[in-house]
Design an enzyme around this catalytic site. Sequence first.
Site, PDB file in Angstrom:
ATOM      1  N   ARG A 138      12.655  19.206 -14.907  1.00  8.91           N
ATOM      2  CA  ARG A 138      11.619  19.782 -15.767  1.00  8.91           C
ATOM      3  C   ARG A 138      10.853  20.923 -15.110  1.00  8.91           C
ATOM      4  NH1 ARG A 138      12.858  14.838 -17.279  1.00  8.91           N
ATOM      5  NH2 ARG A 138      13.072  14.655 -15.041  1.00  8.91           N
ATOM      6  N   THR A 139      10.421  20.703 -13.883  1.00  9.81           N
ATOM      7  CA  THR A 139       9.584  21.724 -13.242  1.00  9.81           C
ATOM      8  C   THR A 139      10.377  23.015 -13.083  1.00  9.81           C
ATOM      9  OG1 THR A 139       8.458  19.956 -12.072  1.00  9.81           O
ATOM     10  CG2 THR A 139       8.117  22.178 -11.232  1.00  9.81           C
ATOM     11  N   HIS A 141       1.052  18.154  -7.046  1.00  8.84           N
ATOM     12  CA  HIS A 141       1.965  18.748  -8.021  1.00  8.84           C
ATOM     13  C   HIS A 141       1.077  19.499  -9.017  1.00  8.84           C
ATOM     14  CE1 HIS A 141       5.314  19.493 -10.481  1.00  8.84           C
ATOM     15  NE2 HIS A 141       5.786  18.270 -10.682  1.00  8.84           N
ATOM     16  N   LYS A 194      21.810  26.058   8.297  1.00 11.29           N
ATOM     17  CA  LYS A 194      21.846  26.930   9.479  1.00 11.29           C
ATOM     18  C   LYS A 194      20.662  26.687  10.412  1.00 11.29           C
ATOM     19  CE  LYS A 194      24.454  30.425   7.031  1.00 11.29           C
ATOM     20  NZ  LYS A 194      24.407  31.644   6.226  1.00 11.29           N
ATOM     21  N   ARG A 233       9.426  23.789  -4.442  1.00  9.55           N
ATOM     22  CA  ARG A 233       9.249  22.338  -4.281  1.00  9.55           C
ATOM     23  C   ARG A 233       9.883  21.965  -2.958  1.00  9.55           C
ATOM     24  NH1 ARG A 233      10.734  17.766  -8.645  1.00  9.55           N
ATOM     25  NH2 ARG A 233       8.737  18.490  -9.453  1.00  9.55           N
TER      26      ARG A 233
HETATM   27  N1   CP Z   1       7.691  16.006 -13.998  1.00  8.30           N
HETATM   28  C1   CP Z   1       8.487  16.505 -13.014  1.00  8.30           C
HETATM   29  O1   CP Z   1       8.002  16.990 -11.964  1.00  8.30           O
HETATM   30  O2   CP Z   1       9.807  16.416 -13.279  1.00  8.30           O
HETATM   31  P1   CP Z   1      10.966  17.006 -12.376  1.00  8.30           P
HETATM   32  O3   CP Z   1      11.021  16.200 -11.119  1.00  8.30           O
HETATM   33  O4   CP Z   1      12.216  16.886 -13.199  1.00  8.30           O
HETATM   34  O5   CP Z   1      10.629  18.429 -12.061  1.00  8.30           O
END
Ligand code: CP
Length: 307
Positions: free
Chosen positions: A55-56, A134, A85, A106
Amino acid sequence: MTNPLYNKNIISIADLSRTELELIVSTAQSIKQDPRPQLLAGKVIASCFFEASTRTRLSFETAVQRLGGTVIGFDSGGNTSLAQKGETLADSVQVISSYSDAFFMRHPQEGAARLASEYSSVPVINGGDGANQHPTQTLLDLFSIYETQGTLEGLKVAFVGDLKYGRTVHSLAQALSLFGCQFYFVAPEALRMPDYLCEELSEAGIQFTHVENLDQVLPELDVLYMTRVQKERFDPTEYQHMKSKYVLTAAMLEGVKENLKILHPLPRVDEITTDVDHTPYAYYFQQAENGVYARQSLLALVLKEEL
Ligand code: CP
């Protein structure tokens, strides 16, 4: 008015003021109503996922493309050529930021986004760092709450499930604390909200209660924020024991407030049964869609001095 988010790193929700959060929510609402397909024309955005995401990453990349920008980057978890590497994160960030106008990332390690911001020549946006923060999830959560409740002020919100490892609940509780909301933390002892966060909330004068039984608080709630047990951050035997501790079913929703909305950052495992999806309270799929608008809003504000 000068845009206070222009050129700013977005690392933790705690770095954002109430005014800035309100600005992001109102800009998301405006872009949802009136798309701006050329707003980021000519901008190149790096999207670097050192940890898996659906999603993110996809909503972020959709956000860039719908605003007319271009995405570069990778989504290969730890299996990047950089990691293979032996390149340090600091070196990777210096190189990638020289190719781009903003750096979205991320990473599995807490603090990685903060470290990246020290080496990046362009604004860094944290798409999740370990069990820490987050912030962009929180922005879409705030937008979804505002959209459904008409306010962020003074709401009764329950956070349910894995409150220890769930970074989304940490960020959202911090953000909602700026709006005088009241919290119920519904979790088994082993997965309680971390002490540092409870101390922060106490110091800010926020009312919160630790509860073991969800039924006890359901009739009072405006927002029910469900989470999954974070399997990837958990001991496997403990995981089996914890994972089905809180399961929300449609039958449990009898007698809830009409305005109740159920949110979940997704993915869900088995903590919300699918019969809940067909109730008027379920909002988690619209919430996921709002990820595009919230991230469009943030990108627009970080990259454009004037909108
Ligand atoms: N909600 C969320 O962070 O989903 P993902 O891990 O799929 O990005």
